[in-house]
Design a protein around this motif. Structure first.
Motif, PDB file in Angstrom:
ATOM      1  N   THR A   5      33.046   1.333  65.943  1.00  0.00           N
ATOM      2  CA  THR A   5      31.672   0.894  65.686  1.00  0.00           C
ATOM      3  C   THR A   5      31.560   0.247  64.313  1.00  0.00           C
ATOM      4  OG1 THR A   5      30.835   2.704  67.066  1.00  0.00           O
ATOM      5  CG2 THR A   5      29.271   1.637  65.577  1.00  0.00           C
ATOM      6  N   ALA A   6      32.215   0.851  63.327  1.00  0.00           N
ATOM      7  CA  ALA A   6      32.160   0.296  61.968  1.00  0.00           C
ATOM      8  C   ALA A   6      32.770  -1.099  61.925  1.00  0.00           C
ATOM      9  CB  ALA A   6      32.885   1.225  60.997  1.00  0.00           C
ATOM     10  N   LYS A   7      33.903  -1.291  62.627  1.00  0.00           N
ATOM     11  CA  LYS A   7      34.546  -2.607  62.637  1.00  0.00           C
ATOM     12  C   LYS A   7      33.668  -3.650  63.317  1.00  0.00           C
ATOM     13  CE  LYS A   7      39.291  -0.850  62.516  1.00  0.00           C
ATOM     14  NZ  LYS A   7      40.550  -0.680  63.283  1.00  0.00           N
ATOM     15  N   SER A   8      32.912  -3.233  64.335  1.00  0.00           N
ATOM     16  CA  SER A   8      32.031  -4.180  65.025  1.00  0.00           C
ATOM     17  C   SER A   8      30.881  -4.632  64.130  1.00  0.00           C
ATOM     18  CB  SER A   8      31.481  -3.551  66.307  1.00  0.00           C
ATOM     19  OG  SER A   8      30.537  -2.529  66.012  1.00  0.00           O
ATOM     20  N   LYS A   9      30.604  -3.856  63.077  1.00  0.00           N
ATOM     21  CA  LYS A   9      29.518  -4.200  62.152  1.00  0.00           C
ATOM     22  C   LYS A   9      30.043  -4.806  60.856  1.00  0.00           C
ATOM     23  CE  LYS A   9      26.718  -2.199  65.055  1.00  0.00           C
ATOM     24  NZ  LYS A   9      25.898  -3.032  65.971  1.00  0.00           N
ATOM     25  N   LEU A  10      31.359  -5.063  60.789  1.00  0.00           N
ATOM     26  CA  LEU A  10      31.964  -5.498  59.533  1.00  0.00           C
ATOM     27  C   LEU A  10      31.357  -6.798  59.027  1.00  0.00           C
ATOM     28  CD1 LEU A  10      35.728  -5.371  58.662  1.00  0.00           C
ATOM     29  CD2 LEU A  10      34.419  -7.426  58.188  1.00  0.00           C
ATOM     30  N   PHE A  11      31.306  -7.828  59.880  1.00  0.00           N
ATOM     31  CA  PHE A  11      30.822  -9.132  59.425  1.00  0.00           C
ATOM     32  C   PHE A  11      29.343  -9.100  59.038  1.00  0.00           C
ATOM     33  CE2 PHE A  11      34.451 -10.739  62.154  1.00  0.00           C
ATOM     34  CZ  PHE A  11      35.290 -10.921  61.069  1.00  0.00           C
ATOM     35  N   PRO A  12      28.451  -8.541  59.886  1.00  0.00           N
ATOM     36  CA  PRO A  12      27.049  -8.481  59.447  1.00  0.00           C
ATOM     37  C   PRO A  12      26.859  -7.608  58.213  1.00  0.00           C
ATOM     38  CG  PRO A  12      27.354  -7.357  61.568  1.00  0.00           C
ATOM     39  CD  PRO A  12      28.602  -8.114  61.296  1.00  0.00           C
ATOM     40  N   TYR A  13      27.719  -6.594  58.024  1.00  0.00           N
ATOM     41  CA  TYR A  13      27.611  -5.771  56.816  1.00  0.00           C
ATOM     42  C   TYR A  13      27.946  -6.598  55.580  1.00  0.00           C
ATOM     43  CZ  TYR A  13      28.811  -2.362  53.229  1.00  0.00           C
ATOM     44  OH  TYR A  13      28.896  -1.669  52.044  1.00  0.00           O
ATOM     45  N   VAL A  14      29.054  -7.336  55.642  1.00  0.00           N
ATOM     46  CA  VAL A  14      29.446  -8.166  54.500  1.00  0.00           C
ATOM     47  C   VAL A  14      28.408  -9.260  54.249  1.00  0.00           C
ATOM     48  CG1 VAL A  14      31.204  -9.773  53.639  1.00  0.00           C
ATOM     49  CG2 VAL A  14      31.899  -7.675  54.802  1.00  0.00           C
ATOM     50  N   ASP A  15      27.787  -9.759  55.328  1.00  0.00           N
ATOM     51  CA  ASP A  15      26.774 -10.807  55.192  1.00  0.00           C
ATOM     52  C   ASP A  15      25.422 -10.272  54.730  1.00  0.00           C
ATOM     53  OD1 ASP A  15      28.510 -12.805  55.982  1.00  0.00           O
ATOM     54  OD2 ASP A  15      28.036 -12.571  58.108  1.00  0.00           O
ATOM     55  N   GLY A  16      25.280  -8.931  54.659  1.00  0.00           N
ATOM     56  CA  GLY A  16      24.015  -8.346  54.246  1.00  0.00           C
ATOM     57  C   GLY A  16      22.931  -8.452  55.297  1.00  0.00           C
ATOM     58  N   GLU A  17      23.321  -8.454  56.581  1.00  0.00           N
ATOM     59  CA  GLU A  17      22.362  -8.665  57.663  1.00  0.00           C
ATOM     60  C   GLU A  17      21.958  -7.378  58.379  1.00  0.00           C
ATOM     61  OE1 GLU A  17      24.356 -11.416  60.169  1.00  0.00           O
ATOM     62  OE2 GLU A  17      24.048 -13.143  58.838  1.00  0.00           O
ATOM     63  N   LEU A  18      22.524  -6.235  57.990  1.00  0.00           N
ATOM     64  CA  LEU A  18      22.220  -4.988  58.684  1.00  0.00           C
ATOM     65  C   LEU A  18      20.906  -4.388  58.183  1.00  0.00           C
ATOM     66  CD1 LEU A  18      25.703  -3.209  58.789  1.00  0.00           C
ATOM     67  CD2 LEU A  18      24.605  -4.548  60.587  1.00  0.00           C
ATOM     68  N   ALA A  19      20.205  -3.727  59.101  1.00  0.00           N
ATOM     69  CA  ALA A  19      19.018  -2.975  58.706  1.00  0.00           C
ATOM     70  C   ALA A  19      19.435  -1.832  57.781  1.00  0.00           C
ATOM     71  CB  ALA A  19      18.311  -2.428  59.943  1.00  0.00           C
ATOM     72  N   THR A  20      18.499  -1.353  56.983  1.00  0.00           N
ATOM     73  CA  THR A  20      18.814  -0.351  55.964  1.00  0.00           C
ATOM     74  C   THR A  20      19.484   0.881  56.556  1.00  0.00           C
ATOM     75  OG1 THR A  20      16.938  -1.089  54.630  1.00  0.00           O
ATOM     76  CG2 THR A  20      17.860   1.083  54.133  1.00  0.00           C
ATOM     77  N   GLU A  21      18.946   1.398  57.656  1.00  0.00           N
ATOM     78  CA  GLU A  21      19.498   2.618  58.248  1.00  0.00           C
ATOM     79  C   GLU A  21      20.923   2.403  58.734  1.00  0.00           C
ATOM     80  OE1 GLU A  21      18.517   5.832  61.852  1.00  0.00           O
ATOM     81  OE2 GLU A  21      17.130   4.167  61.414  1.00  0.00           O
ATOM     82  N   LEU A  22      21.163   1.277  59.412  1.00  0.00           N
ATOM     83  CA  LEU A  22      22.498   0.996  59.926  1.00  0.00           C
ATOM     84  C   LEU A  22      23.473   0.721  58.784  1.00  0.00           C
ATOM     85  CD1 LEU A  22      24.264   0.710  62.373  1.00  0.00           C
ATOM     86  CD2 LEU A  22      23.518  -1.663  62.610  1.00  0.00           C
ATOM     87  N   ARG A  23      22.997   0.033  57.747  1.00  0.00           N
ATOM     88  CA  ARG A  23      23.858  -0.225  56.594  1.00  0.00           C
ATOM     89  C   ARG A  23      24.283   1.084  55.936  1.00  0.00           C
ATOM     90  NH1 ARG A  23      20.422  -2.512  52.851  1.00  0.00           N
ATOM     91  NH2 ARG A  23      20.243  -0.449  51.906  1.00  0.00           N
ATOM     92  N   ASP A  24      23.351   2.029  55.832  1.00  0.00           N
ATOM     93  CA  ASP A  24      23.677   3.326  55.235  1.00  0.00           C
ATOM     94  C   ASP A  24      24.718   4.065  56.070  1.00  0.00           C
ATOM     95  OD1 ASP A  24      21.891   2.785  53.233  1.00  0.00           O
ATOM     96  OD2 ASP A  24      20.271   4.016  54.070  1.00  0.00           O
ATOM     97  N   GLN A  25      24.628   3.940  57.393  1.00  0.00           N
ATOM     98  CA  GLN A  25      25.606   4.592  58.267  1.00  0.00           C
ATOM     99  C   GLN A  25      26.997   3.987  58.068  1.00  0.00           C
ATOM    100  OE1 GLN A  25      24.222   4.444  62.330  1.00  0.00           O
ATOM    101  NE2 GLN A  25      22.266   5.421  61.845  1.00  0.00           N
TER     102      GLN A  25
END
Length: 272
Positions: A5-25
């Motif tokens: 799950t973390a790897k699937s969110k890697l690009f949006p995380y680096v791009d700063g596109e995740l919602a606050t709750e998901l970014r914290d996770q």
């Protein structure tokens, strides 16, 4: 959150596109998972080094002028006649298509490179991990104290791809042994050498697996610095090669005689 799950969110995380709750996770997972943290660090380092070079150039001045000229006419209807309107629409369509094509080509190139980074990072990490296990005798050799040609024949009988080892008579170079191993679920030939008393691991991978990395042909040798190790990746004779050591260029004695003229190794393209 698990690694997949973390790897699937890697690009949006680096791009700063995740919602606050998901970014914290994601950040909570990265705090306890060194492997995923290294992937993020590698992605950031890659973007800082290469992404700016991939940004598309602006559309040619002539095209932008034509589009700017046509738009007011279309809005205010200053030109009459079905033929002229059709020509204007055609010109506008061509200009817009050109702009879209430029953007898409750059976007495809960028996405291709970003998609490659994770695969390359995982291969590098797996190669270093395997090297450490070989050095510590955690992965016992299947063959040992044999000549390079004998090792080559042994691998060729057991692997479905070309394994080619130069039979070099170089002072200070010794083939310790080899085994069939795996890098990221890819079956490889793993060989352990010593160069002037320093351990060097060479992993030979199928050409198909190498091509999936989608690396450019030049520079021929791709160099990554990871956990204090120099990792060199290249393709030759129908297979991919990954060399892991702590001695930089000197490790290349595994594949090249000292008198051979080698293409200089570039500086590490990224640090993990």
């Amino acid at each position: 959150m698990d690694c997949d799950t973390a790897k699937s969110k890697l690009f949006p995380y680096v791009d700063g596109e995740l919602a606050t709750e998901l970014r914290d996770q994601v950040e909570a997972h990265l705090a306890r998972c060194g492997a995923c943290r290294r992937l993020v660090d590698f992605e950031v380092a890659f973007r800082e080094t290469y992404v700016d070079r991939l940004r598309p150039d602006p559309a040619p001045e002539r095209v932008r002028e034509q589009v700017a000229t046509l738009l007011p006419d279309l809005v205010h209807g200053q030109r009459a006649g079905r033929t002229q309107r059709w020509l204007k629409r055609l010109a506008l369509g061509v200009g817009a298509a050109l702009l879209v094509a430029i953007g898409l080509s750059a976007g495809v190139a960028l996405q291709s490179h970003l998609g490659t980074r994770t695969t390359l990072a995982e291969l590098t990490d797996a190669a270093v991990e395997q090297h450490q296990k070989l050095v510590r005798d955690l992965l016992p050799p299947d063959i040992k104290d044999v000549s390079p040609k004998a090792a080559e024949e042994w691998f060729r009988k057991r692997l479905a791809f070309n394994v080619s080892l130069p039979d070099l008579k170089t002072e200070g170079l010794r083939l310790l042994g080899g085994r069939i191993s795996h890098l990221r679920e890819v079956e490889v030939a793993a060989l352990e050498y010593q160069v002037d008393g320093n351990n060097v691991s060479l992993f030979i991978i199928p050409e198909e697996a190498y091509r999936q990395l989608r690396l450019k042909d030049k520079p021929r040798f791709k160099v990554v610095s990871h956990r204090g190790y120099d990792v060199v990746i290249w393709r030759s004779q129908g297979a991919g090669y990954t060399l892991v050591s702590e001695i930089g260029d000197r490790a290349c004695l595994v594949c090249h005689a000292p008198h051979e003229k080698l293409e200089p190794l570039p500086r590490p393209s990224a640090h993990l």
